[in-house]
Scaffold this active site. Structure first.
Site, PDB file in Angstrom:
ATOM      1  CG  HIS A  74      -2.119   0.819   1.154  1.00 19.96           C
ATOM      2  ND1 HIS A  74      -2.094   2.160   0.858  1.00 19.96           N
ATOM      3  CD2 HIS A  74      -3.431   0.495   1.336  1.00 19.96           C
ATOM      4  CE1 HIS A  74      -3.324   2.636   0.886  1.00 19.96           C
ATOM      5  NE2 HIS A  74      -4.155   1.641   1.165  1.00 19.96           N
ATOM      6  CD  GLU A  81      -2.967   1.384  -2.552  1.00 17.05           C
ATOM      7  OE1 GLU A  81      -3.442   0.306  -2.150  1.00 17.05           O
ATOM      8  OE2 GLU A  81      -3.574   2.477  -2.444  1.00 17.05           O
TER       9      GLU A  81
END
EC number: 5.1.3.15
Length: 264
Positions: free
Chosen positions: A139, A240
């Site tokens: 992330h 991400e």
């Protein structure tokens, strides 16, 4: 854990979540961490590179799984001159079982720093007697001078799910910019992507991960997050690497590696 690489590069990793919270290359911080991020282990770090496993988003488990808010073990760290490397490990425990993940597993996370690159590789192992499947994602929060000057290259022609609008589309732009709340899952991205901002660029190369998630909460959602300063959405963009549109499946005894290489 602080890694000191060549030419003044550095990387900082918290054992809580094995979260990379700083990556400096060529004299510049490349990641964003909220000024209100909790760094005391009370919740997942808002920024850097949180690790999503074994579930992306909401579902049967807590949001984004438990890897990002569980303390990892430092296996070892080494300075090889041209690079600095640290390895972290997470295995099944009472905490993971309380999170309704009933499987035995092991993850080795390798963070490798050079003067101009940061490699983050997850090696998943099924140590159980039954198969399991999961989704996973790095992330990554990129720090940018201003979101109006940031674009993402390499997504043209890719199908994506717009989670804000609830629609399916194909990306038509060479350079994807952000001017509102965005939450998109680009599926089966064929090549590398590049985050460009303020005359700088960071290339993201994936290893085995299929998808790219693009996220910025914009003003309305930023105000609702207690660990995200109201105006800081203009200083970040999440690009991400992960496999989230479909599941990764591991048979008993099987291992598989997934990750990314960031290059300035």
């Amino acid at each position: 854990v602080v890694l000191s690489g060549p030419e003044g590069s550095s990387c900082e990793v918290y054992l809580f979540g094995a979260t990379v919270t700083s990556w400096k290359s060529q004299g510049k911080e490349r990641l964003y961490v909220s000024s209100l991020a909790k760094l005391d282990g009370t919740k997942a770090v808002r920024g850097g590179i949180p690790l999503v496993f074994p579930q992306f988003g909401p579902g049967a488990l807590p949001q984004h799984g438990f890897a990002r808010n569980t303390t990892w073990e430092l296996v070892d760290s080494n300075d090889h001159g041209a690079s600095a490397v640290a390895r972290f490990r997470l295995t099944d425990s009472e905490q993971t079982r309380l999170s309704k993940w009933p499987y035995k597993f092991s993850i080795i996370y390798t963070v490798d720093l050079t003067a101009t690159t940061l490699s983050t590789i997850l090696q998943f192992a099924n140590t159980d007697e039954k198969p399991f499947e999961f989704t996973s994602l790095l992330h990554t929060y990129f720090g940018v001078p201003h979101i109006s000057d940031a674009v993402v290259e390499g997504l043209k022609g890719v199908e994506y799910a717009d989670k804000v609008l609830g629609t399916e589309s194909v990306e038509e732009r060479d350079l994807v910019s952000i001017d509102r709340n965005e939450d998109r899952v680009y599926r089966d991205v064929p090549g590398d992507v590049c985050v460009r901002y303020g005359g700088d660029a960071v290339r993201l190369k994936r290893f085995n991960f299929k998808d790219i998630v693009l996220w910025n909460p914009w003003a309305e959602l930023a105000k609702g997050m207690g660990d995200f300063a109201d105006a800081e959405y203009v200083n970040m963009v999440c690009v991400e690497a992960g496999t989230v549109a479909s599941a990764i499946k591991l048979a008993p005894g099987e291992t598989a590696s997934y990750g990314q290489l960031l290059t300035v």
